[in-house]
Motif scaffolding. Structure first.
Motif, PDB file in Angstrom:
ATOM      1  N   SER A  64       0.750  -1.191  -0.209  1.00 50.58           N
ATOM      2  CA  SER A  64      -0.145   0.052  -0.069  1.00 50.58           C
ATOM      3  C   SER A  64       0.717   1.351   0.016  1.00 50.58           C
ATOM      4  O   SER A  64       1.950   1.216   0.636  1.00 50.58           O
ATOM      5  CB  SER A  64      -0.799  -0.015   1.134  1.00 50.58           C
ATOM      6  OG  SER A  64      -1.703   1.210   1.324  1.00 50.58           O
ATOM      7  N   VAL A  66       1.503   4.541   1.200  1.00 49.39           N
ATOM      8  CA  VAL A  66       0.942   5.216   2.638  1.00 49.39           C
ATOM      9  C   VAL A  66       0.878   6.921   2.684  1.00 49.39           C
ATOM     10  O   VAL A  66       0.135   7.409   3.147  1.00 49.39           O
ATOM     11  CB  VAL A  66       1.673   4.713   3.960  1.00 49.39           C
ATOM     12  CG1 VAL A  66       1.613   5.396   4.995  1.00 49.39           C
ATOM     13  CG2 VAL A  66       1.919   3.224   4.169  1.00 49.39           C
ATOM     14  N   THR A  80      -0.894   4.923  10.742  1.00 52.07           N
ATOM     15  CA  THR A  80      -1.339   4.398   9.458  1.00 52.07           C
ATOM     16  C   THR A  80      -0.681   3.164   8.883  1.00 52.07           C
ATOM     17  O   THR A  80      -0.889   2.160   8.281  1.00 52.07           O
ATOM     18  CB  THR A  80      -0.938   5.590   8.406  1.00 52.07           C
ATOM     19  OG1 THR A  80      -1.579   6.749   8.819  1.00 52.07           O
ATOM     20  CG2 THR A  80      -1.546   5.309   6.981  1.00 52.07           C
ATOM     21  N   GLN A  83      -1.880   0.208  10.892  1.00 51.83           N
ATOM     22  CA  GLN A  83      -3.074  -0.122  10.716  1.00 51.83           C
ATOM     23  C   GLN A  83      -3.115  -0.822   9.406  1.00 51.83           C
ATOM     24  O   GLN A  83      -4.216  -1.888   9.346  1.00 51.83           O
ATOM     25  CB  GLN A  83      -3.749   1.277  10.455  1.00 51.83           C
ATOM     26  CG  GLN A  83      -5.521   1.055  10.168  1.00 51.83           C
ATOM     27  CD  GLN A  83      -6.025   2.652  10.143  1.00 51.83           C
ATOM     28  OE1 GLN A  83      -5.390   3.555   9.323  1.00 51.83           O
ATOM     29  NE2 GLN A  83      -7.249   2.765  10.757  1.00 51.83           N
ATOM     30  N   THR A  84      -2.581  -0.594   8.474  1.00 46.06           N
ATOM     31  CA  THR A  84      -2.331  -1.169   6.954  1.00 46.06           C
ATOM     32  C   THR A  84      -1.899  -2.842   7.320  1.00 46.06           C
ATOM     33  O   THR A  84      -2.518  -3.616   6.902  1.00 46.06           O
ATOM     34  CB  THR A  84      -1.686  -0.551   6.089  1.00 46.06           C
ATOM     35  OG1 THR A  84      -2.009   0.786   5.692  1.00 46.06           O
ATOM     36  CG2 THR A  84      -1.539  -1.256   4.684  1.00 46.06           C
ATOM     37  N   GLY A  88      -4.121  -6.295   6.668  1.00 47.76           N
ATOM     38  CA  GLY A  88      -3.579  -7.077   5.613  1.00 47.76           C
ATOM     39  C   GLY A  88      -3.079  -8.310   6.422  1.00 47.76           C
ATOM     40  O   GLY A  88      -2.599  -9.151   5.459  1.00 47.76           O
TER      41      GLY A  88
END
Length: 148
Positions: A64, A66, A80, A83-84, A88
């Motif tokens: 991802s 960011v 962030t 969180q990803t 995932g």
């Protein structure tokens, strides 16, 4: 009267089998994978920061973007990033950003961020395996340099 609040749900669905997923076990493999996700037309234009989600066998679960920044920097919040990673289902993570200038030297803020991510990951049980700085022509592994 009962208040209505948002429902939070988690979902992870891969489109590939584990056998088909690429594996990253070295900085060279990381750089090769990252070259496939960084846009070669903007790598010298602005800094971008990516997270690559890895399984316990270092297979790539996903990635991802960011943060998108400026020519000289980009802001990244550990919140962030993790969180990803949590959404995932990552066991470990690889992070990367580019230096549009072509300079491979890690800045003090690059080193500080890597240490913050390493420490936050330890609390969550999600290892930071490396932080790769990518340029148009080369890369450097902050882990190999012992910077975090």
């Amino acid at each position: 009267m009962q208040a209505t609040v948002a429902e939070v749900s988690l979902k992870y669905s891969s489109q590939m089998s584990y056998d088909e997923m690429p594996t990253i076990t070295s900085p060279e493999e990381a750089a090769k994978f990252l070259r496939g996700i960084f846009d070669p037309d903007t790598i010298e234009l602005r800094e971008e920061f990516y997270i690559v989600l890895l399984s316990n066998t270092k297979q790539v679960l996903g990635y991802s973007k960011v943060s998108i920044g400026t020519m000289t920097g980009t802001l990244v919040q550990p919140l962030t990033v993790f969180q990803t990673a949590i959404l995932g289902n990552a066991n470990s993570i690889l992070v990367s950003h580019n230096h549009p200038s072509g300079n491979l030297k890690a800045s003090n803020s690059d080193i500080s961020l890597s240490k913050r991510l390493r420490d936050a990951g330890k609390l969550l049980g999600i290892e930071l395996v490396d932080h790769i700085i990518l340029t148009k022509e080369s890369y450097t592994s902050m882990k190999e340099l012992g910077l975090f």
